[in-house]
Write a protein that holds these residues in place. Structure first.
Motif, PDB file in Angstrom:
ATOM      1  N   SER A 128      -3.900   7.228  -3.081  1.00 59.79           N
ATOM      2  CA  SER A 128      -4.105   6.481  -2.462  1.00 59.79           C
ATOM      3  C   SER A 128      -3.744   4.146  -3.449  1.00 59.79           C
ATOM      4  CB  SER A 128      -4.349   5.164  -1.554  1.00 59.79           C
ATOM      5  OG  SER A 128      -4.577   7.200  -0.472  1.00 59.79           O
TER       6      SER A 128
ATOM      7  N   TRP B  29      -2.574   0.697  -4.181  1.00 57.29           N
ATOM      8  CA  TRP B  29      -2.533  -0.776  -3.224  1.00 57.29           C
ATOM      9  C   TRP B  29      -2.335  -1.283  -4.914  1.00 57.29           C
ATOM     10  CZ3 TRP B  29      -6.005   2.036  -2.060  1.00 57.29           C
ATOM     11  CH2 TRP B  29      -6.671   2.558  -1.186  1.00 57.29           C
TER      12      TRP B  29
ATOM     13  N   GLU C 214       1.080  -1.229   0.172  1.00 56.36           N
ATOM     14  CA  GLU C 214       0.190  -0.162  -0.055  1.00 56.36           C
ATOM     15  C   GLU C 214       0.940   0.871  -0.203  1.00 56.36           C
ATOM     16  OE1 GLU C 214      -3.290   0.081   3.124  1.00 56.36           O
ATOM     17  OE2 GLU C 214      -2.900  -2.215   2.898  1.00 56.36           O
TER      18      GLU C 214
END
Length: 234
Positions: free
Chosen positions: A161, A163, A148
């Motif tokens: 963000s 992942w 992450e």
């Protein structure tokens, strides 16, 4: 016999004097010198360290009471000029769980958290002087690949963000504004192929979302907010 008696008397005297020299206060009522404290109603030590006229200096050790035995759970290394300490938290087997700096009880600077089964990094975090998360926060897989990648400002999520899979393939991308999903969002399969894309608005799906299979658009869904009731103008 006299010699043995003399040795015993000496050892007892040293023990008594040693006990008298810990947990002392200075003339102003501040803790001074070596301090050791036990858990309440117990002979199990809770912490030990040294004070200099009320201020912690040097190495402090903190323990857990596990089955009436002291197990080292944390250490703090203090300096003589301010309240900042170098801190380590430990598991019951002595392995370091995390380490970084604290200003009093506030986390500051870079903190490292370690994998349970190895010395590899699990999480890297950055704190400002007020103990709030800032900048990039990284989480890692046991193999060292990034899992992450998130961005913080004043303790809340802001910005992109991402992942990843344990092979470094991007699985999803979100955008946050003040800790809420807001903006473009994309989802990928383990091969890195786009399977869903759309937008969030203040934490909820919004506008047109598109769904793909084998690179082909197969469906669209409209999440545009439509009020149930429309006020009629007189």
């Amino acid at each position: 016999m006299k010699t043995l008696t003399g040795i015993l008397f000496f050892l007892i005297s040293v023990t008594i004097l040693g006990a008298q020299n810990i947990n002392q206060f200075d003339a102003n009522g501040n803790r001074h010198g070596i301090w050791k404290k036990n858990f309440e109603d117990s002979k199990v030590i809770r912490y030990e360290g040294e004070f200099y006229h009320g201020k912690e200096i040097g190495l402090f050790k903190f323990y857990k009471n596990i089955k009436s035995k002291p197990i080292l759970s944390a250490t703090k290394e203090f300096n003589e000029t301010n309240n900042i300490s170098e801190v380590k938290f430990l598991a019951s087997n002595g392995k370091v769980i995390s380490e970084g700096q604290m200003d009093g009880k506030t986390f500051i600077g870079t903190w490292k958290y370690y994998q349970k089964g190895s010395n590899g990094i699990l999480t890297l975090e950055e704190y400002d002087n007020n103990g709030k998360l800032v900048g990039e926060r990284l989480v890692y897989y046991p193999n060292g690949e990034i899992a992450e990648r998130q961005n913080y400002n004043q303790g809340v999520l802001n910005g992109n963000s991402i992942w990843y899979s344990d092979k470094g393939v991007v699985l999803k991308e979100f955008n946050y504004v003040n800790d809420e999903l807001h903006g473009e969002a994309k989802f990928y399969n383990p091969k890195g192929e786009l399977i869903v894309e759309g937008f969030y608005k203040r934490g909820k799906k919004d506008n047109i979302w598109k769904y793909y299979k084998n690179g082909n658009l197969i469906e669209k869904k409209d999440f545009t907010y439509k009020p149930k009731y429309i006020k009629k103008t007189p």
